[in-house]
Design a protein around this motif. Sequence first.
Motif, PDB file in Angstrom:
ATOM      1  N   GLU A  25       0.811  -1.222   0.000  1.00 48.74           N
ATOM      2  CA  GLU A  25       0.000   0.000   0.000  1.00 48.74           C
ATOM      3  C   GLU A  25       0.846   1.276   0.000  1.00 48.74           C
ATOM      4  OE1 GLU A  25      -3.833   1.552   2.418  1.00 48.74           O
ATOM      5  OE2 GLU A  25      -1.968   1.474   3.556  1.00 48.74           O
ATOM      6  N   VAL A  47       0.194   4.080  -3.077  1.00 51.44           N
ATOM      7  CA  VAL A  47      -0.294   5.448  -2.878  1.00 51.44           C
ATOM      8  C   VAL A  47       0.698   6.485  -3.408  1.00 51.44           C
ATOM      9  CG1 VAL A  47      -1.725   4.803  -0.914  1.00 51.44           C
ATOM     10  CG2 VAL A  47       0.605   5.614  -0.514  1.00 51.44           C
ATOM     11  N   TRP A  87     -10.463  -1.971   2.445  1.00 50.06           N
ATOM     12  CA  TRP A  87      -9.294  -1.231   1.979  1.00 50.06           C
ATOM     13  C   TRP A  87      -9.719  -0.111   1.026  1.00 50.06           C
ATOM     14  CZ3 TRP A  87      -5.235  -3.448  -1.925  1.00 50.06           C
ATOM     15  CH2 TRP A  87      -4.114  -2.611  -1.962  1.00 50.06           C
ATOM     16  N   GLU A 144     -11.257   2.747   2.975  1.00 51.11           N
ATOM     17  CA  GLU A 144     -10.250   3.473   3.754  1.00 51.11           C
ATOM     18  C   GLU A 144      -9.424   4.420   2.887  1.00 51.11           C
ATOM     19  OE1 GLU A 144      -9.449  -0.012   7.140  1.00 51.11           O
ATOM     20  OE2 GLU A 144      -8.001   0.335   5.524  1.00 51.11           O
ATOM     21  N   THR A 145      -9.324   4.119   1.606  1.00 52.57           N
ATOM     22  CA  THR A 145      -8.442   4.888   0.713  1.00 52.57           C
ATOM     23  C   THR A 145      -9.211   5.628  -0.378  1.00 52.57           C
ATOM     24  OG1 THR A 145      -8.099   2.915  -0.663  1.00 52.57           O
ATOM     25  CG2 THR A 145      -6.499   3.309   1.090  1.00 52.57           C
ATOM     26  N   GLN A 146     -10.522   5.751  -0.231  1.00 48.79           N
ATOM     27  CA  GLN A 146     -11.323   6.290  -1.327  1.00 48.79           C
ATOM     28  C   GLN A 146     -11.023   7.755  -1.647  1.00 48.79           C
ATOM     29  OE1 GLN A 146     -15.544   6.163  -0.398  1.00 48.79           O
ATOM     30  NE2 GLN A 146     -15.133   6.352   1.784  1.00 48.79           N
ATOM     31  N   ARG A 147     -10.404   8.474  -0.733  1.00 52.24           N
ATOM     32  CA  ARG A 147     -10.045   9.876  -1.003  1.00 52.24           C
ATOM     33  C   ARG A 147      -8.681  10.007  -1.689  1.00 52.24           C
ATOM     34  NH1 ARG A 147     -13.632  13.272   1.431  1.00 52.24           N
ATOM     35  NH2 ARG A 147     -14.901  12.399   3.105  1.00 52.24           N
ATOM     36  N   LEU A 148      -8.024   8.870  -1.887  1.00 54.64           N
ATOM     37  CA  LEU A 148      -6.719   8.855  -2.548  1.00 54.64           C
ATOM     38  C   LEU A 148      -6.881   8.442  -4.011  1.00 54.64           C
ATOM     39  CD1 LEU A 148      -4.695   6.978   0.235  1.00 54.64           C
ATOM     40  CD2 LEU A 148      -4.879   9.457  -0.121  1.00 54.64           C
ATOM     41  N   LEU A 177      -5.691   5.920  -5.317  1.00 60.61           N
ATOM     42  CA  LEU A 177      -5.702   4.461  -5.361  1.00 60.61           C
ATOM     43  C   LEU A 177      -7.118   3.936  -5.545  1.00 60.61           C
ATOM     44  CD1 LEU A 177      -4.329   1.702  -4.969  1.00 60.61           C
ATOM     45  CD2 LEU A 177      -4.529   2.057  -2.490  1.00 60.61           C
ATOM     46  N   THR A 204     -14.040   2.140  -7.294  1.00 64.91           N
ATOM     47  CA  THR A 204     -13.326   1.506  -6.189  1.00 64.91           C
ATOM     48  C   THR A 204     -14.332   0.810  -5.282  1.00 64.91           C
ATOM     49  OG1 THR A 204     -11.524   1.828  -4.596  1.00 64.91           O
ATOM     50  CG2 THR A 204     -13.347   3.396  -4.492  1.00 64.91           C
TER      51      THR A 204
END
Length: 246
Positions: free
Chosen positions: A128, A132, A171, A174-178, A180, A228
């Motif tokens: 990860e 990112v 996952w 948790e990372t949806q604002r990135l 990724l 995502t």
Amino acid sequence: MTLNLKDRIAVVTGASRGIGYFTALELAKAGAHVIACARTVGGLEELDDAIKAAGGSATLVPFDLADMAAIDKLGGAINERWGKLDILVANAGVLGTISPIGHVEAKVFEKVMSINVTATWRLIRSLEPLLVKSDAGRALILSSSAAHKCKPFWGPYSASKAAVEALARTWAYETQRLPLRILSVDPGATRTAMRAQAVPGEDPATVPHPSEVAAALMPLLGPEQTETGKLFLVREKKIVDYRMPE
């Protein structure tokens, strides 16, 4: 539209045969440098030859996903050489035995969970930080219809695939604002060694070849893909949207 993955770095697990082999080959054809991971050295070497023949490049990393320390070291080695990762295809998995739950040996259950679930989590943890760093990190977690059908005698495998879908969705949220993007995919019935083990006596010509499935997966791995936390299916050589309950 032709997928352009020039200068992108991709990790594929289970790359020595089946869906992993042909996904790695397709990624290399699209311009990505492929870090091919698998236990079988001979299969990786055959993949390397095929990638070179197609004008691509690869780095072979032979190791067993049961070796958790090796997974941890993988992220460090990639960071040292490339400083980022653009694509992860977590494809490797084992079937275990087709048996009533109460008859499954403990060592078989533990191996299925170790390879299919724990190793996937370990890959996420190791890679990860590199994903990112990409401007368009993409992770694809291979699942199965077994996660939802829960057919008799498929208990360990079904449970393991339900677990990796849950990991992928968590996952993703948790990372949806990135930048990724993380997806799961059920490749459907495919002409692989695992399929032959699971459905003995089936005519392999009646199910898609892994090269056809790999080709269908490619649109999920490019920068243009922006979904995502979703599960997609491969059916009749095409990607089908499957929306899981919120």
